[in-house]
Enzyme design. Sequence first.
Site, PDB file in Angstrom:
ATOM      1  N   GLU A 191      -2.037 -26.231  13.030  1.00 29.83           N
ATOM      2  CA  GLU A 191      -0.422 -25.870  13.128  1.00 29.83           C
ATOM      3  C   GLU A 191       0.013 -26.426  11.715  1.00 29.83           C
ATOM      4  O   GLU A 191       0.472 -25.711  10.941  1.00 29.83           O
ATOM      5  CB  GLU A 191       0.380 -26.912  14.112  1.00 29.83           C
ATOM      6  CG  GLU A 191       1.859 -26.416  14.209  1.00 29.83           C
ATOM      7  CD  GLU A 191       2.281 -26.945  15.413  1.00 29.83           C
ATOM      8  OE1 GLU A 191       1.689 -27.100  16.536  1.00 29.83           O
ATOM      9  OE2 GLU A 191       3.761 -27.413  15.309  1.00 29.83           O
ATOM     10  N   ARG A 246      22.518  -8.742 -12.473  1.00 28.50           N
ATOM     11  CA  ARG A 246      23.955  -9.432 -12.252  1.00 28.50           C
ATOM     12  C   ARG A 246      24.353  -9.906 -13.670  1.00 28.50           C
ATOM     13  O   ARG A 246      23.573 -10.753 -14.147  1.00 28.50           O
ATOM     14  CB  ARG A 246      23.840 -10.553 -11.197  1.00 28.50           C
ATOM     15  CG  ARG A 246      25.135 -11.422 -11.060  1.00 28.50           C
ATOM     16  CD  ARG A 246      26.213 -10.659 -10.027  1.00 28.50           C
ATOM     17  NE  ARG A 246      27.063 -11.389  -9.899  1.00 28.50           N
ATOM     18  CZ  ARG A 246      28.519 -10.950  -9.732  1.00 28.50           C
ATOM     19  NH1 ARG A 246      28.655  -9.593  -9.287  1.00 28.50           N
ATOM     20  NH2 ARG A 246      29.398 -11.780  -9.491  1.00 28.50           N
ATOM     21  N   GLN A 303      19.834 -20.933 -18.560  1.00 28.21           N
ATOM     22  CA  GLN A 303      18.624 -21.645 -18.233  1.00 28.21           C
ATOM     23  C   GLN A 303      18.720 -22.303 -16.828  1.00 28.21           C
ATOM     24  O   GLN A 303      17.718 -22.435 -15.965  1.00 28.21           O
ATOM     25  CB  GLN A 303      18.378 -22.717 -19.151  1.00 28.21           C
ATOM     26  CG  GLN A 303      17.116 -22.576 -20.095  1.00 28.21           C
ATOM     27  CD  GLN A 303      16.905 -23.475 -21.047  1.00 28.21           C
ATOM     28  OE1 GLN A 303      17.529 -24.669 -20.984  1.00 28.21           O
ATOM     29  NE2 GLN A 303      16.182 -23.211 -22.144  1.00 28.21           N
TER      30      GLN A 303
END
Length: 377
Positions: A239, A265, A276
């Site tokens: 798992e 954007r 940065q």
Amino acid sequence: MDFSMSQEQNMFKRETIDFIRNNLNLEEFYEKYSPEMWQKVAEFGLLGITIGEEYGGLNESYLTAAIIFEAFGYACKNNGFTFVINNHIWVSQNLIYLYGARFLKDKYLKLMVSGERIGAIAITEVEAGSDALSMHARAEKDDQGYVLNGNKMFISNGPIADIFIVFAVTEHSQPKKITAFVVEREFKGVKIGKEIGKMGLNACPTSEVIFNNCYIPKENVLGQYNQGELLLTYALEWERFYEFVPHIGVMQRIMEQCSEHVRTRKQFGIIIGDNQSLSHKIAEMKVAIEMSKQMMYKIAWLKDCGKTAFTETSIFKLYVSENYIKTCRDALQIFGAYGYTKEYDIERELRDALACSIYSGTNEMQKNTIYKMLSFI
Ligand SMILES: Cc1cc2nc3c(=O)[nH]c(=O)nc-3n(C[C@H](O)[C@H](O)[C@H](O)COP(=O)(O)OP(=O)(O)OC[C@H]3O[C@@H](n4cnc5c(N)ncnc54)[C@H](O)[C@@H]3O)c2cc1C
């Protein structure tokens, strides 16, 4: 060590990504389970990826399975659905395949590989979470089999599963002895609780499962009687690997989304990626993906060699989950208010991701394990 992928692995990966993009990214099922999608994955053949051909499986290596399930996470935007598939394969079907007697394999595997039966695992109880071995569910032995009583909590796939791997106390010694059983939903005395509402992963239904004088034939013991603790360890190892492999793919998908966003954007007349503070977040995502992949290859190799990866899978689970959550959290910041809206999916990605520091043993428990295992190295 050769890290290159074979032509077959590359082709299988490309086909998987195409199949998923064409069939599994239906927005209407992002927050609810879809039986049709389940059927499609079964027909594509992924459910039996490492299972032998005699049971209808593809008999692929653990490395190939890791490559394919990383791609699954990358292509499939429905993280809850990915969780359904992984619970079925790795902690239900896989346990029967690897540790079950011939009778159990013959009875259940073909049906599970073909998708006619869905699997789940039932360990957790209300009072036994991290301390799973303090469980109260008990199975009393008689001539023909066992009578199981107890309640299991937070069972992923609970409302849709047909076959449960259930852990219960079979000897009240100190320490208690535990046994794993294969329990069918149709067995008398099995009751599925109401679906539990969750913050995320909603395409994977979760419920309590109640066993009230549930009769289990003796052939349905999985592994050895009274050796369930060992089987539980094996189950968690699988798992902690394969449920976290797809998260690497998800991180890659989110990183690509973020890179695209910061390049397009503009604020203050420049693209926001020129700051940065944002570009470093994306660099950190890339580092986490690369480091996770290195560990993924190592564990897949250990598994293909038939070796244990107990500590490695704890480290992997811890590292991948912390970075998966961080990636989603950073993505939200990068997208600003748009990330917080339902339209951009980032908020759902974060809600889905947050559970991974809890399931498969919490991250605190992984640190306990890693520290404890140092004395064996
Ligand atoms: C989405 C999801 C799916 C799940 N699916 C399944 C499933 O299919 N089958 C199943 O059996 N279970 C499932 N679980 C349950 C899961 O395994 C448990 O939630 C988990 O083991 C933690 O148990 P708990 O929630 O009871 O927390 P608790 O054990 O109560 O822990 C609460 C907090 O205390 C901390 N803590 C406890 N003990 C220690 C310690 N010794 N040292 C340090 N910190 C400690 C924990 O880390 C945690 O932060 C699922 C859970 C989730 C969220």
